[in-house]
Design a protein around this motif. Structure first.
Motif, PDB file in Angstrom:
ATOM      1  N   VAL A 167      -2.525  -1.129  -6.596  1.00  0.00           N
ATOM      2  CA  VAL A 167      -2.930  -0.625  -6.244  1.00  0.00           C
ATOM      3  C   VAL A 167      -3.752   0.770  -6.712  1.00  0.00           C
ATOM      4  CG1 VAL A 167      -2.001   1.460  -5.124  1.00  0.00           C
ATOM      5  CG2 VAL A 167      -1.890  -0.325  -3.590  1.00  0.00           C
TER       6      VAL A 167
ATOM      7  N   ASP B  96       0.949  -1.421  -0.009  1.00  0.00           N
ATOM      8  CA  ASP B  96       0.098   0.028  -0.143  1.00  0.00           C
ATOM      9  C   ASP B  96       0.698   1.376   0.157  1.00  0.00           C
ATOM     10  OD1 ASP B  96      -1.739   1.738   0.516  1.00  0.00           O
ATOM     11  OD2 ASP B  96      -2.734   1.010   2.118  1.00  0.00           O
TER      12      ASP B  96
ATOM     13  N   LEU C 164      -6.625  -1.635  -3.224  1.00  0.00           N
ATOM     14  CA  LEU C 164      -5.815  -2.581  -2.782  1.00  0.00           C
ATOM     15  C   LEU C 164      -6.071  -3.746  -3.278  1.00  0.00           C
ATOM     16  CD1 LEU C 164      -2.643  -2.954  -1.154  1.00  0.00           C
ATOM     17  CD2 LEU C 164      -4.109  -3.422   0.688  1.00  0.00           C
TER      18      LEU C 164
END
Lengths: 154, 154
Positions: A141, A64, A96
């Protein structure tokens, strides 16, 4: 050498994953290596799933913050701007996704990112996590440029 | 009342997110509420993205461990077995997806799960994270029954 995170404005440098001012956090540091971005991080002994192996939530966290850092750096590059120039870019995570391929041993991990797409305020980053040269997890992401009013009361 | 995690065998009770034996970790506790599963967790002050708001990696971690716990509990239920019966079910995460809808304030969070599908050794769990009654993140985890040799040297 300054990491991407060293350019974050002070008020957004308190993230548990990547904020240089968060004394409790991971304080990851990310750099360009050619067209890829790299973070190296060694988990703490207690950041485990089962003893000796890294916690999946940690792996998700590394992906992340590595990716939001990559998104910011990529946006500066795409605009031909230095990371020290103003206004600063800072990204939050829209979504994510992590695929866990194998158990990840507790050794120095290499998180490696590649920009898949930049579209408006959105950057899509693909990431791998490797241990001892073997990919143990893959992430994607969707990072979104932080709204001006992020985290202010509504 | 015993939580799902209280039934995990000792050797798999060291997870940073949900292991009752991990003194550094979150030690989440999950319970049935009808056909849904619920975990309540209040982030530490330093588990932030920006000050006052919860770290996305923490939210991903809570979804992850809540979902593997839900998967185990659901598998006992589907086999009509007590959670104290042997052999124990324990799940690992095959994949994790999180959509971040809004910034999550640092208050007691409610993580609520629902089993979407059980198929062989695989359980798909859908999860919401709510703060003050508002859903701030949604997750989906594909949990896979832990291989017998998980985490042993190969």
């Amino acid at each position: 050498m300054k990491a991407f995170q060293d350019y974050y404005p002070e008020n957004v440098s308190h993230c548990y994953g990547c904020g240089s001012q968060n004394q409790h956090g991971h304080r990851i540091r990310t750099f360009w290596e050619g067209d890829e971005t790299v973070t190296r991080y060694t988990p703490q002994a207690w950041e485990t799933s089962v003893p000796g192996f890294a916690y999946g939530g940690l792996i998700a966290s590394l992906i992340d913050c590595h990716s939001t850092g990559t998104a910011a750096a990529a946006m500066y590059r795409s605009e031909g701007r230095e990371m020290s120039s103003q206004p600063a870019f800072r990204f939050v995570t829209g979504s994510l996704h992590v695929d866990f391929k194998k158990p990840t041993p507790i050794v120095e991990l290499e998180i490696r990112g590649r920009v898949k797409e930049i579209k408006g305020r959105k950057v899509v980053v693909e990431t791998t996590v490797s241990a001892n040269g073997v990919v143990t997890a893959r992430g994607e992401v969707v990072a979104v440029q932080m709204p001006e009013d992020f985290g202010t009361p509504r």
